[in-house]
Design a protein around this motif. Structure first.
Motif, PDB file in Angstrom:
ATOM      1  N   TYR A  38      96.372 -20.821 -66.850  1.00  0.00           N
ATOM      2  CA  TYR A  38      95.388 -21.718 -66.875  1.00  0.00           C
ATOM      3  C   TYR A  38      95.683 -23.108 -67.517  1.00  0.00           C
ATOM      4  O   TYR A  38      96.553 -23.466 -68.267  1.00  0.00           O
ATOM      5  CB  TYR A  38      94.524 -20.602 -67.461  1.00  0.00           C
ATOM      6  CG  TYR A  38      94.393 -19.334 -67.582  1.00  0.00           C
ATOM      7  CD1 TYR A  38      94.136 -18.452 -65.946  1.00  0.00           C
ATOM      8  CD2 TYR A  38      95.196 -18.372 -68.394  1.00  0.00           C
ATOM      9  CE1 TYR A  38      93.906 -18.009 -65.995  1.00  0.00           C
ATOM     10  CE2 TYR A  38      95.389 -16.821 -67.857  1.00  0.00           C
ATOM     11  CZ  TYR A  38      94.413 -16.926 -66.939  1.00  0.00           C
ATOM     12  OH  TYR A  38      94.822 -15.120 -66.560  1.00  0.00           O
ATOM     13  N   SER A  41      92.829 -24.894 -68.307  1.00  0.00           N
ATOM     14  CA  SER A  41      91.903 -24.971 -68.997  1.00  0.00           C
ATOM     15  C   SER A  41      90.622 -23.645 -69.608  1.00  0.00           C
ATOM     16  O   SER A  41      91.905 -22.640 -68.978  1.00  0.00           O
ATOM     17  CB  SER A  41      90.681 -26.007 -68.511  1.00  0.00           C
ATOM     18  OG  SER A  41      90.002 -25.852 -67.259  1.00  0.00           O
ATOM     19  N   GLU A  45      88.135 -22.986 -68.721  1.00  0.00           N
ATOM     20  CA  GLU A  45      86.904 -23.155 -67.850  1.00  0.00           C
ATOM     21  C   GLU A  45      88.558 -21.829 -66.132  1.00  0.00           C
ATOM     22  O   GLU A  45      87.674 -21.116 -65.985  1.00  0.00           O
ATOM     23  CB  GLU A  45      86.498 -23.936 -66.764  1.00  0.00           C
ATOM     24  CG  GLU A  45      85.921 -24.756 -67.808  1.00  0.00           C
ATOM     25  CD  GLU A  45      85.934 -25.645 -68.802  1.00  0.00           C
ATOM     26  OE1 GLU A  45      87.649 -25.831 -68.677  1.00  0.00           O
ATOM     27  OE2 GLU A  45      85.414 -25.678 -69.775  1.00  0.00           O
ATOM     28  N   ASP A  46      89.001 -22.275 -66.504  1.00  0.00           N
ATOM     29  CA  ASP A  46      90.584 -21.503 -65.430  1.00  0.00           C
ATOM     30  C   ASP A  46      90.015 -19.935 -66.197  1.00  0.00           C
ATOM     31  O   ASP A  46      90.330 -19.034 -65.244  1.00  0.00           O
ATOM     32  CB  ASP A  46      91.891 -22.396 -65.243  1.00  0.00           C
ATOM     33  CG  ASP A  46      91.894 -23.654 -64.695  1.00  0.00           C
ATOM     34  OD1 ASP A  46      90.620 -23.391 -63.818  1.00  0.00           O
ATOM     35  OD2 ASP A  46      93.030 -23.724 -64.734  1.00  0.00           O
ATOM     36  N   ARG A  85      86.983 -18.515 -64.660  1.00  0.00           N
ATOM     37  CA  ARG A  85      87.248 -18.265 -63.397  1.00  0.00           C
ATOM     38  C   ARG A  85      88.037 -16.914 -62.951  1.00  0.00           C
ATOM     39  O   ARG A  85      87.510 -16.041 -61.868  1.00  0.00           O
ATOM     40  CB  ARG A  85      87.546 -19.466 -62.546  1.00  0.00           C
ATOM     41  CG  ARG A  85      86.288 -20.531 -62.383  1.00  0.00           C
ATOM     42  CD  ARG A  85      86.752 -21.540 -61.575  1.00  0.00           C
ATOM     43  NE  ARG A  85      87.852 -22.404 -62.348  1.00  0.00           N
ATOM     44  CZ  ARG A  85      88.059 -23.620 -62.734  1.00  0.00           C
ATOM     45  NH1 ARG A  85      86.631 -23.715 -62.872  1.00  0.00           N
ATOM     46  NH2 ARG A  85      88.856 -23.502 -63.275  1.00  0.00           N
ATOM     47  N   ALA A  86      88.913 -16.315 -63.586  1.00  0.00           N
ATOM     48  CA  ALA A  86      90.339 -15.732 -63.944  1.00  0.00           C
ATOM     49  C   ALA A  86      89.884 -14.667 -63.723  1.00  0.00           C
ATOM     50  O   ALA A  86      89.135 -13.015 -63.439  1.00  0.00           O
ATOM     51  CB  ALA A  86      91.370 -15.357 -64.085  1.00  0.00           C
ATOM     52  N   ARG A 124      90.746 -16.664 -73.533  1.00  0.00           N
ATOM     53  CA  ARG A 124      90.495 -17.647 -73.270  1.00  0.00           C
ATOM     54  C   ARG A 124      90.531 -17.905 -75.219  1.00  0.00           C
ATOM     55  O   ARG A 124      90.323 -19.864 -75.150  1.00  0.00           O
ATOM     56  CB  ARG A 124      89.230 -17.315 -73.132  1.00  0.00           C
ATOM     57  CG  ARG A 124      88.013 -18.269 -72.775  1.00  0.00           C
ATOM     58  CD  ARG A 124      86.344 -17.790 -72.790  1.00  0.00           C
ATOM     59  NE  ARG A 124      85.770 -16.355 -73.387  1.00  0.00           N
ATOM     60  CZ  ARG A 124      85.858 -15.332 -72.792  1.00  0.00           C
ATOM     61  NH1 ARG A 124      86.396 -15.623 -70.887  1.00  0.00           N
ATOM     62  NH2 ARG A 124      85.334 -13.854 -72.862  1.00  0.00           N
TER      63      ARG A 124
END
Length: 197
Positions: A94, A96, A98-99, A102-103, A186
């Motif tokens: 990842y 970021s 945001e990645d 999304r995952a 995260r």
């Protein structure tokens, strides 16, 4: 022209140079009584863990071997190493926060799809079982015995439903675990990148 003896002497010197250089090294360590010892032969095994110094022929330190870590320090170092490896792996996955999000959305969508299919299959099996049980009830109302193959089909459907229910619980548990794991990822990615999750 050089003589063979001269050439042999040069070769012999070349071979002996590392040995002579090593022989000039001294090892300085502290023994069990707290006495500083200088030794040309090396450090005895029982003293290596305390660390030592290697000196050249002028008495200058050329290498210093630190003491071995204590059991607690070693465990802490191993934990730090494992954490650094996990962090590096996380940052390869990842770039970021945001990645990560999304995952997580992709994984949860996959699990929701599998859960939906399993629930649909479970409902189809229940409908089949209801139909077979109605047939069995019709046989009993007519005063006939229920055929063995009908009873076997009902039993098989019950086993398949039990298996699907176990699968469904496993998928739902996997969904809860995935949410928790992605929340941890995260948070850690945000810490590593200095972002707010």
């Amino acid at each position: 022209m050089r003589t063979p003896l001269f050439i042999r002497s040069i070769l012999l010197l070349g071979l002996l140079a590392p040995v002579l250089a090593q022989a000039a090294e001294l090892y300085r360590y502290v023994d069990d009584r707290g006495v500083v010892v200088l030794d040309r032969h090396g450090v005895p095994p029982q003293h290596i863990g305390r660390g030592y110094q290697v000196l050249n022929e002028q008495g200058r330190v050329i290498r210093e071997i630190p003491p071995a870590p204590s059991a607690e320090e070693f465990q802490r170092l191993q934990a730090d190493k494992a954490r650094a490896a996990a962090d590096a792996k996380l940052l390869r996955l990842y770039a970021s926060v945001e990645d990560v999000e999304r995952a997580e959305a992709r994984r949860l969508a996959e699990l929701d799809s599998v859960i939906g299919l399993t629930q649909g299959n479970l409902q189809a099996l229940r409908n089949q079982q209801d139909n077979l049980q109605k047939q069995a009830a019709n046989h009993e109302r007519a005063g006939r015995g229920v055929p063995e193959n009908l009873l076997a089909q009902i039993a098989n459907l019950e086993q398949e439903q039990a298996s699907l229910q176990r699968d469904l619980k496993r998928y739902e548990k996997g969904r809860v675990e995935a949410r928790s794991s992605f929340a941890d990822d995260r948070q850690r990615v945000a810490e590593l990148l200095g972002q707010t999750p």
